[in-house]
Design a protein around this motif. Structure first.
Motif, PDB file in Angstrom:
ATOM      1  N   MET A 193      39.030  34.417  44.840  1.00  0.00           N
ATOM      2  CA  MET A 193      39.004  36.054  44.324  1.00  0.00           C
ATOM      3  C   MET A 193      39.635  36.904  43.664  1.00  0.00           C
ATOM      4  SD  MET A 193      38.901  37.655  47.097  1.00  0.00           S
ATOM      5  CE  MET A 193      39.161  40.002  46.712  1.00  0.00           C
ATOM      6  N   THR A 194      38.424  37.729  43.358  1.00  0.00           N
ATOM      7  CA  THR A 194      38.058  38.267  41.055  1.00  0.00           C
ATOM      8  C   THR A 194      38.708  39.597  42.040  1.00  0.00           C
ATOM      9  OG1 THR A 194      36.093  37.730  41.845  1.00  0.00           O
ATOM     10  CG2 THR A 194      37.513  36.339  40.776  1.00  0.00           C
ATOM     11  N   ALA A 195      39.125  40.482  42.950  1.00  0.00           N
ATOM     12  CA  ALA A 195      39.289  41.857  43.313  1.00  0.00           C
ATOM     13  C   ALA A 195      39.380  42.679  42.071  1.00  0.00           C
ATOM     14  CB  ALA A 195      40.240  42.078  44.088  1.00  0.00           C
ATOM     15  N   ASN A 196      40.882  42.082  41.463  1.00  0.00           N
ATOM     16  CA  ASN A 196      41.661  42.780  40.310  1.00  0.00           C
ATOM     17  C   ASN A 196      40.693  42.108  38.804  1.00  0.00           C
ATOM     18  OD1 ASN A 196      42.182  39.905  39.827  1.00  0.00           O
ATOM     19  ND2 ASN A 196      44.637  40.574  40.556  1.00  0.00           N
ATOM     20  N   GLY A 197      39.482  41.517  39.156  1.00  0.00           N
ATOM     21  CA  GLY A 197      38.653  40.979  37.596  1.00  0.00           C
ATOM     22  C   GLY A 197      39.730  39.964  36.708  1.00  0.00           C
ATOM     23  N   GLN A 198      40.347  39.461  37.785  1.00  0.00           N
ATOM     24  CA  GLN A 198      41.274  38.611  36.470  1.00  0.00           C
ATOM     25  C   GLN A 198      41.046  36.945  36.984  1.00  0.00           C
ATOM     26  OE1 GLN A 198      45.307  39.512  37.156  1.00  0.00           O
ATOM     27  NE2 GLN A 198      45.244  40.934  35.063  1.00  0.00           N
ATOM     28  N   ASP A 199      39.328  36.603  36.392  1.00  0.00           N
ATOM     29  CA  ASP A 199      39.967  35.592  36.782  1.00  0.00           C
ATOM     30  C   ASP A 199      38.836  34.477  35.149  1.00  0.00           C
ATOM     31  OD1 ASP A 199      36.676  34.507  38.738  1.00  0.00           O
ATOM     32  OD2 ASP A 199      37.121  35.608  36.846  1.00  0.00           O
TER      33      ASP A 199
END
Lengths: 652, 702
Positions: free
Chosen positions: A1-7
């Motif tokens: 998941m990258t919903a918080n843009g932290q990948d």
């Protein structure tokens, strides 16, 4: 998941800096948005102007851009089975047949032996030529036609022994426009042979419009950013996509696994016993490659069920892309990391002329994708997907008859109502209106009111059937129960269902979905089972019952979150009995959870001490409760009902 | 005096119109008691006018209010516990929707829940057929038993949607009576009365959403009106609707679904006004840049476009409203959009947003991920000491650090180049949104004027215009409060619909004309009820398509008549023309089908729609600042003060124009003029095509 843009991790740093010359990261990011926009504009043009139901409701079409070097560049949200592999090969054949294309030309293509999916899909191929006369890319629009001039009024002609009996006009990259004007000879051929010529021409205009939008937008890109920048972007984008795919594969366990499935027997020569399928998948994380071997499968069949090279490869890739995270772009770049091995004269390989591939986008293609995603699921928890419910139940059918409301005017039409069958996957439950794996659920469904307005029919029932889901940690979508019949007239119903014998299989301990059950209700209320493939003429007062296949489950049902099981019971997806037996969740008559009994039952199921009853074949459960003679005036959704076929053993 | 108050997620905007003069105010939104935020803004306006708030409010004739109350209740799942009564055999309308899915391989989530759970869905024994014939009569005893179950299940509101109630509402009407009788005090919505449209899912969804909002919106409106009255307000309270009109608060309480998309509906009305005011172009793209999203609308020949395809949440997967709404395309790119790099090293901007809370890093409210606003601070576009007129000091060092660590270093760029890259990606996403609404409608975006609204519009309006090839950008002075400004320009209006299906080959003139006459009567009643029978105008629309198409186009009926062959010929001619304009194709041979009829009544409320702007005293220039532009580098840009600029004043980029509400970036090569209406009219200059080339060469040589 990258919903918080932290990948953004170390991977980003590595990827940005490896591979020779540094990548132009800004152009890459900006152009990626722009190129997706180009394909979206093409798609929207066709969707809104299309005339036939297969395009404007089923959305059975795709748009994409192929590079001058025959690489699939961008396909946006196209129909998976159409484009993942195929347009690249078509581009190669176009070069072979027309080595020096000129601006303003367009080609019609549908040859199953030259990269197309099946003859029923017409492609409009437009080479994008720069001001110097150099080909820079190719815009491809592919759409499933309502008719292609086959010997029978269908584009899905399972019974065809070969392409001659199929009878379609075959176009291997035939020029249909020059200087932006139709080559009237070819249009006239189509208009003289295709059954609904006005609809065909309406759809053709829409396809040309979409391809020209793609051409115009690409020429603008060349003009504004320069072709050198475009070419560099192409290389960067494909490399980036390849790296994403390889990075994903590096995270998988190594190994080789084989999976099997059987397409139901059908009343056709060569397939009376069904089609056994075998797929071997090898994952090599070190080389960052996946290899899918399709070669150990039957030779080409003497009927229309054969896949084409394009759909054999694409179905395998659909299985792969369904199994991994969505952020890996689908193009020739990511495709470099996946090898699909096919052989000539194989029903899931390279068809040899004159083998018929009329059904190459469905049937076996569905089963094939299902095997690949199930095999991948066995490599690692969190990967892969169960099988989706085989298609098409009697509520996805050809309808014909005469309409007494309009002076007995004849009609022939396609009904698309009964799809369900989504498979359980590592992140959620199966998609209720999934329909085919090959379209990823993008197909729309008809409205009861629209159907009843347009045709002299009544849809009596349209509801889900409890206890038909492939149970699992994440369950498959349950079956849909549709019952419909004619009003004041006769109605001919033509359908061909897979999945009445071989269900959608679960994975990693998940169970199979319910089987597809076609049935007929007589005017006296009696109900009898129908064949999997049938042409039925209904009299006034009679109705067809269509119970679709349920989707397979992912992971053991006793691992399903208790909260989800409670929700399923409260909302009538699963009965209390099944919740206990299969999911190990004990719920009292008051709807309250019995934690102790739940823990005990779950332990029992987990240890294997208790057998979890076979899933799914309870498709009949709700039927007579809903529409039987003993109608409960106010039926709460959770009420169980009597069996549709008394005496039928669900486990049999 | 007339007021418009728009309660947004972060700010409550107030526009005060006194004769020809317009003044703007902003106060913080107070989510728990939104009336407080409104009264705070009114207090600011009263103080500005040197009057007591009660005295000030007492002289307001018209108070127009837009609120996100209803949509927020849906998003936070705090609507009423609502039941659905449906035809037996069809309980899964809300679950199955109309099928479809947008991202074929995105399996990161499961199938979405229906708007009303299956456990609160009750089947009613009855059936009406497509011709309106009663196939099976309503079983009243059973219905009464069901209603008693509703009481046991503590249902707070009820939606009723039966098949073919549009053809014969007898069973829905009777259920309404039974609900009044056996479940008194519980509000309900009948689908045929609310939204008489074909396709049961759409009608059921409309009814379900509407019913679920009734209890809370009634309470909200009662309480707001009470507060305003007790503070001295004696005028008329009107509410903004999703279709770009206004209605009385009592009408809104009766059908609160009309308020859910009212937020973005007003900006296009104001945008149209400003584009027309300066005599610009026949098409305008009105953009509203917020913290989370970029909303764009194409206004063509002065007409506000409407769509029936309005979804709460994702298309196909969310919940359709089933109502016409102003056609606004939205992309997740705004001031708060987060810049991030994926596992393969590709830079993305949005759709995730830091919103207002925690907000961008530079807000110092706990945000840690770099946003578009942080990029603007890093580039020198936004003055950290003069944000919102200096009311909020920004943390420029924090913004720079976040960009350096999370974007610049991973990509191997300098921080300013990284910030410029963030802007370039955000700009491209916005451009794509505009191209979708223009190119897809057959409009060349180069021929349209771009109207920038929203507080962050000016930051990349020039960059967007250059990429599109637009010749003109207008940033209205009221741009930052475009929605509230639009509310003051809208008409009192209502819309009615009738499902009617007929084809041009065997056209049912009598039936269509009867339906149209019915619609006209309802429009006239509305106008009369508002005492505006003389001023009102009525517009009729036929939703039509070629036979076998499924997507309708709206065709205006020239004078509300389809009684004769001549009327039909006009409709057919107009349909071909519109189809050709939108899709570049016409098919003269095809039969044209009419699917729905609609009528909209407009009662003009407009007072003086003037925009005389009070000039501020003082210098229009406040020095120079170093600003970074991609492909050029850091340059010294003039800093100008919008409110102090005289009409007719002209200047050229590089420059930054600041006001209390917004910042406008003028790239080198752009020029601008302040117009008589107070807007800033910008000529963006050509797209710098060399920069992509240079960048590519630079990257290659590294």
């Amino acid at each position: 998941m990258t919903a918080n843009g932290q990948d953004a991790g170390n991977g980003a740093r590595d990827a940005g800096m490896t591979g020779g010359a540094a990548r132009d990261v800004v152009t890459l990011a900006v152009m990626t948005n722009r190129m997706e926009g180009v394909v979206r504009k093409m798609t929207n043009t066709l969707f809104r102007t299309a005339r036939s139901t297969v395009l404007n409701t089923a959305r059975d079409f795709s748009c994409c851009i192929v590079t001058a070097n025959h690489e699939m560049l961008v396909m946006a949200e196209s129909l998976p089975i159409h484009v993942i592999s195929g347009p690249d090969t078509i581009s190669r054949w176009l070069r072979e047949f027309h080595p020096a294309p000129r601006r303003g030309e367009a080609f019609i293509h549908n040859s199953p032996y030259h990269g197309n999916s099946h003859a029923g899909d017409h492609c409009i191929v437009v080479p994008v030529i720069d001001d110097e006369g150099r080909q820079r890319a190719t815009a491809v629009v592919k759409a499933h036609m309502a008719d292609i001039g086959n010997s029978e009024p269908t584009t899905l002609m399972a019974t065809a022994r070969d392409v001659y009996e199929e009878g379609a006009l075959i176009f291997p990259c035939v020029k249909i426009q020059e200087d932006y004007r139709d080559v009237e000879d070819v249009v006239r051929m189509c208009m003289s042979r295709i059954r609904v010529p006005e609809d065909w021409y309406g759809d053709y205009i829409g396809m040309i419009g979409a391809a020209r939008v793609g051409e115009r937008e690409l020429l603008k890109v060349g003009e504004e950013v320069g072709w050198d920048v475009f070419d560099r972007y192409v290389a960067d984008w494909l490399d980036y996509s390849e790296e994403r795919m390889r990075a994903t594969i590096r995270g998988l366990p190594a190994g080789t696994r084989t999976g099997y499935d059987i397409h139901d027997a059908v009343p056709l020569r060569g397939v009376e016993n069904g089609v056994p399928l075998k797929v071997t998948v090898s994952v090599d994380p070190q080389a960052a490659e996946i290899e899918i071997d399709l070669r150990e499968n039957p030779d080409c069949l003497p009927c229309g069920l054969n896949l084409t090279e394009s759909t054999a490869v694409t179905s395998s890739l659909i299985g792969v892309f369904n199994s991994i995270e969505d952020r890996v772009p689908r193009n020739t770049g990511s495709g470099r990391a996946v090898k699909v091995l096919v052989r000539e004269n194989c029903c899931v390989g390279i068809p040899v002329h004159p083998a018929s591939c009329s059904m190459a986008t469905s049937g076996i293609a569905e089963r094939l994708a299902g095997i690949v995603q199930r095999v991948l699921a066995e490599f690692k928890d969190g990967l892969g997907m169960a099988a989706t419910g085989p298609e098409c139940p009697p509520a996805v059918a050809g309808l014909s008859g005469r309409d007494p409301r309009h002076g007995d005017a004849p009609f022939v039409d396609m009904m698309i109502l009964g799809n369900s069958g989504g498979a359980g996957h590592p992140h959620g439950d199966g998609w209720m209106t999934n329909g085919e794996t090959s379209d990823g659920g993008s197909m729309m469904r008809d409205s009861t009111e629209v159907l009843e307005l347009l045709r002299p029919i009544r849809v009596w029932t349209d509801r889900i059937v409890p206890d038909t889901e492939g149970a699992g940690r994440f369950r498959g979508a349950p079956s849909l129960y549709i019952e419909y019949g004619p009003v004041g007239t006769e109605l001919e119903v033509l359908y061909a269902a897979d999945g009445t014998v071989n269900p959608a299989l679960g994975v990693r301990g998940g169970q199979s979905g319910a089987l597809c059950r076609p049935a007929l209700r007589r005017a006296d209320g009696s109900v009898q089972e129908l064949d999997a493939w049938a042409r039925v003429v209904l009299q006034p007062g009679e109705s067809v019952i269509s119970i679709s296949s349920g989707g397979g489950g992912y992971g053991p049902p006793y691992e399903r979150e208790v909260e989800r099981v409670l929700h399923d019971v409260r909302d009538g997806w699963v009965t209390r009995e099944r919740a206990f037996e299969v999911y190990g969740v004990a719920i009292g008559e008051d709807g309250e959870l019995d934690e102790r009994a739940t823990a005990a039952r779950r332990a029992e199921l987990a240890s294997g001490a208790a057998e979890s009853p076979a899933a799914g074949t309870e498709a009949a459960t709700a039927a007579s409760a809903v529409h039987g003679s003993e109608r409960d005036p106010v039926l709460r959704l959770t009420e169980p009902g009597a069996r549709l076929w008394p005496g039928a053993d669900p486990a049999a | 005096m007339r007021l418009a108050a728009d309660t947004g997620g972060t700010f409550t905007d107030l526009v005060v119109e006194t004769g020809e003069e317009v003044r703007l105010y902003k106060a913080s939104t107070t989510p728990h008691e939104p009336a407080d935020g409104i009264l705070d803004a009114i207090a600011l306006a009263a103080a500005d006018a040197g009057r007591e708030p009660a005295d000030f409010l007492g002289s307001v004739e018209l108070f127009i209010h837009g609120t996100t109350r209803a949509i927020n209740a849906i998003l936070t799942e705090t609507t009423a516990r609502t039941a659905l009564l449906c035809t037996r055999g069809h309980p899964d309308m809300l679950l199955l929707r109309e099928g479809g899915r947008t991202e074929p391989f995105n399996w990161s989530y499961g199938y979405p829940d229906p708007y009303i759970p299956r456990a609160l869905t009750y089947e009613i024994a009855e059936r009406v057929g497509s011709q309106g014939e009663v196939v099976q009569g309503l079983d009243e005893q059973a219905a009464v038993r069901t209603i008693s179950r509703l009481a046991e299940d503590a249902v707070e509101s009820v939606a009723v949607c039966l098949l073919w109630s549009i053809a014969n509402p007898v069973h829905e009407l009777r259920l309404g009576e039974l609900l009044e009788q056996h479940l008194p005090g519980v509000p309900y919505t009948l689908s045929h009365a609310l939204n008489p449209t074909l396709r049961e899912y759409r009608r059921a969804s409309s009814a379900a959403i509407d019913a679920s909002l009734k209890p809370l919106m009634t309470k909200y409106l009662d309480s707001l009106e009470g507060r305003l009255r007790s503070e001295g307000f004696a005028g008329r309270l009107l509410m903004v609707t999703s279709s770009g009109g206004v209605v009385d608060a009592a009408d809104m309480a009766a059908a609160p679904i009309h308020s859910i998309n009212s937020g973005p509906a007003m900006a296009p009305i104001a945008g149209r006004h400003y584009a027309a005011l300066d005599g610009l172009s026949e098409s305008a793209v009105v953009a509203d840049t917020g913290g989370t999203s970029y909303d764009v609308t194409l206004v063509r020949r002065g007409r506000i476009p409407v769509t029936r395809e309005t979804w709460l949440g994702l298309e196909y997967e969310g919940h359709i409203t089933g109502f016409p709404a102003v056609d606004v395309r939205s992309v997740g790119a705004g001031g708060g959009s987060i810049a991030w790099i994926d596992a393969g090293g590709l830079l993305h901007v949005g759709p995730q947003s830091a919103g207002a809370d925690p907000g961008p890093v530079c807000y110092r409210r706990g945000g840690t991920q770099p946003t578009v606003t942080d990029a603007c601070v890093t580039l020198g576009y936004i003055d950290p000491e003069y944000f919102l007129g200096g009311t909020m000091e920004l943390d420029a060092a924090g913004a720079l650090r976040a960009i350096e660590e999370q974007v610049a270093t991973p990509l191997g760029l300098d921080p300013p180049e990284a910030a410029a890259a963030i802007m370039a990606v955000a700009t491209e996403r916005m451009v794509q949104a505009i191209e979708e609404i223009t190119v897809n409608q057959g409009v060349d975006p180069r021929s349209a004027v771009l109207v920038g609204g929203g507080g962050a519009a000016g930051l990349n309006a020039v960059a967007i215009a250059r990429r599109l090839g637009s010749r003109r950008v207008v940033i209205p002075q009221a741009g930052a409060v475009l929605s509230a400004r639009g509310a003051l320009m809208s008409d009192l209006s209502s819309e009615y619909a009738a499902a009617f299906f007929t084809g041009s080959d065997e056209f049912d003139h009598a039936g269509v004309q009867q339906a149209l006459d019915g619609l006209r009567a309802r429009c006239e009643q509305f106008a009369e009820r508002n005492g505006m029978a003389h001023e009102a105008t009525i517009e009729f629309v036929a939703e039509a398509r070629y036979r076998h198409q499924v997507w309708q186009l709206d065709v205006r009926l020239r004078d509300g008549r389809l009684a004769t062959a001549e009327d039909l010929a006009l409709l057919v001619e107009d349909f071909h023309a519109i189809h050709d304009e939108v899709y570049a194709v016409r098919d003269e041979r095809a039969v044209i089908e009419v699917v729905n009829l609609r009528a909209r009544v407009n009662c003009p409320l407009r007072g003086g729609a003037g925009d005389t702007v009070a000039l501020e005293q003082g210098h229009s220039s406040s020095g120079m600042r170093s600003v970074y532009f991609s492909g050029i580098g850091a340059v010294n840009a003039a800093i100008l003060r919008l409110e102090a600029m005289a009409p007719g004043a002209q200047f050229a980029g590089p420059a930054i124009v600041e006001s209390s509400f917004t910042t406008i970036v003028l790239n080198p090569g752009a020029s601008a003029e302040r117009t008589a209406s107070g807007s800033l009219a910008v000529v963006p200059g050509a797209l710098d095509t060399a920069s992509a080339q240079q960048r590519s060469e630079r990257a290659a040589s590294r």
